[in-house]
Design an enzyme around this catalytic site. Structure first.
Site, short mmCIF file in Angstrom:
data_model
loop_
_atom_site.label_atom_id
_atom_site.label_comp_id
_atom_site.label_asym_id
_atom_site.label_seq_id
_atom_site.Cartn_x
_atom_site.Cartn_y
_atom_site.Cartn_z
N ASP A 67 0.80 -1.22 0.00
CA ASP A 67 0.00 0.00 0.00
C ASP A 67 0.84 1.27 0.00
OD1 ASP A 67 0.95 -0.37 2.59
OD2 ASP A 67 -1.01 -0.86 3.43
N ASN A 136 -7.89 -3.24 14.17
CA ASN A 136 -9.26 -3.50 13.74
C ASN A 136 -9.33 -4.61 12.69
OD1 ASN A 136 -8.25 -2.25 11.48
ND2 ASN A 136 -9.73 -0.58 11.43
N HIS A 138 -7.44 -4.83 9.94
CA HIS A 138 -7.12 -4.50 8.54
C HIS A 138 -5.82 -5.15 8.11
CE1 HIS A 138 -4.97 -0.63 10.00
NE2 HIS A 138 -4.07 -1.18 9.22
N GLU A 143 -9.79 -1.84 5.16
CA GLU A 143 -10.49 -1.61 6.42
C GLU A 143 -11.70 -2.53 6.54
OE1 GLU A 143 -9.11 0.09 8.58
OE2 GLU A 143 -8.24 1.96 7.84
C1 GLP Z 1 -0.70 0.01 8.66
C2 GLP Z 1 -0.32 -0.64 7.31
C3 GLP Z 1 -0.45 -2.12 7.37
C4 GLP Z 1 0.16 -2.58 8.67
C5 GLP Z 1 -0.73 -2.17 9.81
C6 GLP Z 1 -0.14 -2.39 11.17
O1 GLP Z 1 -1.67 0.98 8.58
N1 GLP Z 1 -1.01 -0.14 6.17
O2 GLP Z 1 0.18 -2.71 6.24
O3 GLP Z 1 0.29 -3.97 8.69
O4 GLP Z 1 -1.20 -0.85 9.64
O5 GLP Z 1 0.85 -1.46 11.48
P1 GLP Z 1 1.91 -1.67 12.62
O6 GLP Z 1 2.78 -2.79 12.19
O7 GLP Z 1 2.66 -0.36 12.70
O8 GLP Z 1 1.16 -1.98 13.86
#
Ligand code: GLP
Length: 249
Positions: A67, A136, A138, A143
């Site tokens: 992303d 959540n 995702h 989402e």
């Molecule tokens: C972000 C990214 C995801 C990631 C997730 C968790 O928003 N777009 O690809 O896996 O949220 O993030 P983190 O590893 O910082 O908890």
């Protein structure tokens, strides 16, 4: 879904790095799907360390990131393009033309989405996709409520996601409101998936995932239907799962 239980973030990162490295070393062409965020940072550090010590080559490796924020150009510090260069690509010998991240600055964003899926397919699909998870549920930036049939598309970020990611920005208001993300169907086409989960903030998400109910309200739950998923989770993230195991005894 195979679960590997590890002690802490450090061990999760090391086990994940070994997992990737064994794939990198045994194949003569490999396409990785890569994630950003705090979770895979330790994994990337371990890969860089290995590259320094053992000179493991990435010349045969291609990558597609999950992303990117819309509105940020690749050289802006909070873009995922910048993150990948800083945290991995600049420190290993992967060919820059083999690394792919959707452009959040494309004039035709819908066309960018289509082109991204097309590029993944022309590369022969993703062999091994690394994933983190949002609290959540995702995955990528898909989402809750995202269709399981979705391909790469544009999303409006949940407020909770913008708040969680605000730590990288000066304030929540600066976190972009939209992003471009591989869709759930795109992710599910990967031949193999490695999901990394660490820390207290992910306890609920991991419990929900392990309970096994598949619903678009909890995007990661679809991983229960993929034939080749390995979850590496640390003790802290596993706390509620352990409670569940005790109750079911
Ligand atoms: C972000 C990214 C995801 C990631 C997730 C968790 O928003 N777009 O690809 O896996 O949220 O993030 P983190 O590893 O910082 O908890």
């Amino acid at each position: 879904m195979k679960l590997i239980e590890v002690k802490d973030y450090h061990e999760m990162s090391q086990v994940a790095a070994d997992y990737l490295l064994s794939n990198i070393k045994k194949s003569d062409k490999l396409t990785l799907g890569l994630a950003t965020g705090g979770t895979p940072q330790g994994l990337y550090e371990a890969l860089i360390q290995d590259h320094k010590e053992n000179n493991t080559s990435y010349q045969h490796v291609s990558s597609f990131n999950l992303d990117e924020y819309i509105g940020l150009s690749g050289d802006q510090p909070n873009s995922y393009c910048h993150y990948m260069k800083e945290n991995l690509f600049n420190h290993i010998n992967i060919r820059s033309e083999n690394t792919h991240i959707p452009s959040g600055k494309a004039v035709d964003l819908v066309g960018e989405c289509k082109a991204y899926d097309h590029m993944i397919e022309s590369c022969g699909g993703i062999d091994l996709q690394v994933l983190g998870i949002g609290s959540n549920g995702h995955i990528g930036f898909n989402e809750p409520g995202t269709s399981f049939d979705s391909e790469t598309h544009i999303v409006e970020l949940a407020q909770s996601t913008r708040e969680a990611n605000a730590r990288y920005f000066d304030s929540t208001d600066e976190v972009p409101t939209h992003a471009i993300t591989m869709g759930i169907a795109t992710i599910l086409k990967s031949k193999e998936i490695l999901l990394l989960i660490s820390g207290q903030a992910k306890q609920e998400a991991l419990k929900k995932l392990m309970e096994g109910e598949v619903s678009e309200d909890f995007p990661a739950s679809i991983l229960n239907r993929h034939p080749n998923v390995t979850v590496i989770a640390d003790e802290e993230a596993l706390t509620l799962v352990e409670d569940l195991k005790q109750l079911n005894k």
